[in-house]
Design a protein around this motif. Sequence first.
Motif, mmCIF file in Angstrom:
data_model
loop_
_atom_site.group_PDB
_atom_site.id
_atom_site.type_symbol
_atom_site.label_atom_id
_atom_site.label_comp_id
_atom_site.label_asym_id
_atom_site.label_seq_id
_atom_site.Cartn_x
_atom_site.Cartn_y
_atom_site.Cartn_z
ATOM 1 N N ILE A 1 0.768 -1.325 0.024
ATOM 2 C CA ILE A 1 0.092 0.088 -0.060
ATOM 3 C C ILE A 1 0.935 1.228 0.041
ATOM 4 O O ILE A 1 1.718 1.265 0.825
ATOM 5 C CB ILE A 1 -1.155 -0.157 1.161
ATOM 6 N N ILE A 2 0.628 2.057 -0.988
ATOM 7 C CA ILE A 2 1.382 3.476 -1.030
ATOM 8 C C ILE A 2 0.199 4.443 -0.846
ATOM 9 O O ILE A 2 -0.981 4.441 -1.815
ATOM 10 C CB ILE A 2 1.806 3.602 -2.154
ATOM 11 N N CYS A 3 0.164 5.408 0.105
ATOM 12 C CA CYS A 3 -0.915 6.265 0.393
ATOM 13 C C CYS A 3 -0.412 7.775 0.312
ATOM 14 O O CYS A 3 0.926 7.701 0.520
ATOM 15 C CB CYS A 3 -1.844 6.024 1.539
ATOM 16 N N TYR A 4 -1.167 8.552 0.337
ATOM 17 C CA TYR A 4 -0.811 9.987 -0.024
ATOM 18 C C TYR A 4 -1.992 11.024 0.202
ATOM 19 O O TYR A 4 -3.087 10.531 0.469
ATOM 20 C CB TYR A 4 -0.444 10.183 -1.540
ATOM 21 N N SER A 5 -1.384 12.203 0.666
ATOM 22 C CA SER A 5 -2.322 13.396 0.978
ATOM 23 C C SER A 5 -1.492 14.587 0.629
ATOM 24 O O SER A 5 -0.313 14.643 0.555
ATOM 25 C CB SER A 5 -2.880 13.029 2.405
ATOM 26 N N VAL A 6 -2.393 15.738 0.374
ATOM 27 C CA VAL A 6 -1.975 16.883 -0.015
ATOM 28 C C VAL A 6 -1.350 17.637 1.723
ATOM 29 O O VAL A 6 -0.486 18.470 1.741
ATOM 30 C CB VAL A 6 -2.597 17.959 -0.491
ATOM 31 N N GLY A 7 -1.919 17.074 2.736
ATOM 32 C CA GLY A 7 -1.695 17.245 4.149
ATOM 33 C C GLY A 7 -0.522 16.567 4.653
ATOM 34 O O GLY A 7 0.052 15.766 3.909
ATOM 35 N N GLY A 8 -0.609 16.579 6.067
ATOM 36 C CA GLY A 8 0.306 16.001 6.830
ATOM 37 C C GLY A 8 0.459 14.488 6.952
ATOM 38 O O GLY A 8 1.345 13.677 7.374
#
Length: 193
Positions: free
Chosen positions: A111-118
């Motif tokens: 799993i690779i996850c991301y967000s524009v926040g922290g």
Amino acid sequence: MAFKTVVFYGSYRRDRNGVRAAQFILDQLTQRNHEVVFADALEYDFGLLDRMYKEYDPGQAPPKMEELAEHIRTADGFVVVAGEYNHSIQPGLSNLMDHFLEEYYFRPAGIICYSVGGFGGVRAAMQLRVFLSEMGMPTISSIFAISRITDALDADGKPQKESLTRHVGSFLDEFEWYEEALRHQRQEKGTPF
């Protein structure tokens, strides 16, 4: 040892920041000599789930669905790139992946996850662990989270910090260990069902 890896990505949004993470991992896998298939929900665009692949008579599934089913069946493992929508999984991702089931069995998922926040999308990753496991994919213990994705990766998925490339290396070392181990078991001992 070469691996075949399918990378799933599920955003339909007009401004898809997460495609940077997908491009980054596609590049990293290619550098490690994987045969890589990019399963982009926007490209495959099966529409809302009406009939699963297995519900079609043999040879009657839509051609793009048949194509992706064959890639999934012949893969050694899967990398799922996911943003967080309302603390959960992207609807486009779950819809794309829900079209299949038995094709995933006994192959690992990273799993690779991301967000524009922290937070790096980790709440979606926790939901994904349950989702992927239910579909027959054991998930590796490591999660690769990318916070502030627009700062971490440029528009082409190139890392802006050396630490990102260093950390993804250990994530992929673990993922490949599982790909090799489960491929060996499938080839030598078959599967439990």
